[in-house]
Design a protein around this motif. Sequence first.
Motif, PDB file in Angstrom:
ATOM      1  N   GLU A   1       0.831  -1.213   0.000  1.00  0.00           N
ATOM      2  CA  GLU A   1       0.000   0.000   0.000  1.00  0.00           C
ATOM      3  C   GLU A   1       0.864   1.262   0.000  1.00  0.00           C
ATOM      4  O   GLU A   1       0.603   2.206  -0.748  1.00  0.00           O
ATOM      5  CB  GLU A   1      -0.952  -0.004   1.208  1.00  0.00           C
ATOM      6  CG  GLU A   1      -2.001  -1.096   1.171  1.00  0.00           C
ATOM      7  CD  GLU A   1      -1.468  -2.485   1.527  1.00  0.00           C
ATOM      8  OE1 GLU A   1      -2.123  -3.464   1.125  1.00  0.00           O
ATOM      9  OE2 GLU A   1      -0.413  -2.603   2.171  1.00  0.00           O
ATOM     10  N   GLU A   2       1.895   1.271   0.817  1.00  0.00           N
ATOM     11  CA  GLU A   2       2.823   2.406   0.851  1.00  0.00           C
ATOM     12  C   GLU A   2       3.499   2.570  -0.513  1.00  0.00           C
ATOM     13  O   GLU A   2       3.629   3.683  -1.031  1.00  0.00           O
ATOM     14  CB  GLU A   2       3.871   2.156   1.936  1.00  0.00           C
ATOM     15  CG  GLU A   2       4.917   3.238   2.076  1.00  0.00           C
ATOM     16  CD  GLU A   2       5.962   2.907   3.129  1.00  0.00           C
ATOM     17  OE1 GLU A   2       6.982   3.614   3.146  1.00  0.00           O
ATOM     18  OE2 GLU A   2       5.780   1.963   3.926  1.00  0.00           O
TER      19      GLU A   2
ATOM     20  N   GLU B   1       1.235   4.127  -3.021  1.00  0.00           N
ATOM     21  CA  GLU B   1       1.130   5.572  -2.776  1.00  0.00           C
ATOM     22  C   GLU B   1       2.329   6.300  -3.381  1.00  0.00           C
ATOM     23  O   GLU B   1       2.173   7.391  -3.944  1.00  0.00           O
ATOM     24  CB  GLU B   1       1.049   5.850  -1.277  1.00  0.00           C
ATOM     25  CG  GLU B   1      -0.255   5.427  -0.637  1.00  0.00           C
ATOM     26  CD  GLU B   1      -0.245   5.539   0.886  1.00  0.00           C
ATOM     27  OE1 GLU B   1       0.725   6.107   1.453  1.00  0.00           O
ATOM     28  OE2 GLU B   1      -1.209   5.055   1.503  1.00  0.00           O
ATOM     29  N   LYS B   2       3.511   5.712  -3.298  1.00  0.00           N
ATOM     30  CA  LYS B   2       4.708   6.337  -3.878  1.00  0.00           C
ATOM     31  C   LYS B   2       4.605   6.393  -5.400  1.00  0.00           C
ATOM     32  O   LYS B   2       4.976   7.397  -6.018  1.00  0.00           O
ATOM     33  CB  LYS B   2       5.967   5.584  -3.443  1.00  0.00           C
ATOM     34  CG  LYS B   2       6.216   5.633  -1.952  1.00  0.00           C
ATOM     35  CD  LYS B   2       6.366   7.055  -1.434  1.00  0.00           C
ATOM     36  CE  LYS B   2       6.664   7.082   0.043  1.00  0.00           C
ATOM     37  NZ  LYS B   2       6.871   8.441   0.561  1.00  0.00           N
TER      38      LYS B   2
ATOM     39  N   ALA C   1       1.830   6.588  -7.060  1.00  0.00           N
ATOM     40  CA  ALA C   1       0.832   7.628  -7.332  1.00  0.00           C
ATOM     41  C   ALA C   1       1.446   9.013  -7.183  1.00  0.00           C
ATOM     42  O   ALA C   1       1.162   9.915  -7.992  1.00  0.00           O
ATOM     43  CB  ALA C   1      -0.371   7.461  -6.411  1.00  0.00           C
TER      44      ALA C   1
END
Length: 161
Positions: free
Chosen positions: A120-121, A124-125, A127
């Motif tokens: 998930e992290e 996000e990176k 994105a």
Amino acid sequence: MAAFELAQVNIGRLKAPIDHPSIKDFADNLDRINLLAEGSPGFVWRLKGDGGNATDLPIGGDPLLIPNLSTWTDIPSLGAYVYRSAHVVIMRRRREWFEPAEGPHMALWWVPAGHRPTVEEAMEKLALLAAHGPTPAAFTFRQPFPAPAGEAVGPVLDECA
């Protein structure tokens, strides 16, 4: 001991399930390439599922979208593994097994030493990189950023394509 480690993610959507004959060469080389990474200078950690790699950890419920997530001591160490080891032979063949990426498929960022990033992290990176381009929060080999309070680093140019 360093205060930060380099996290890297790359994702890819396979053209067929991992056990399909068209993906066989990729699947057959996973263990060898992962062992090469683990034995490379600067390697710290990599995401593993039950099968010893991340192919059984699909992204967003899509069994064909798989992550590669790891941490390294520094950018030159990761760059040496990616572009100047036997890994490059497999990477050159990625178009045989993976669909073309829509948007960024690889990102780098700094994490506190010992932190193990999640998928998930990592997403996000990716994105952040898509929305803002390379920044200290998410960057690329071509436009790297130093670790917080670290020395400037030069680009690692893609010698694979």
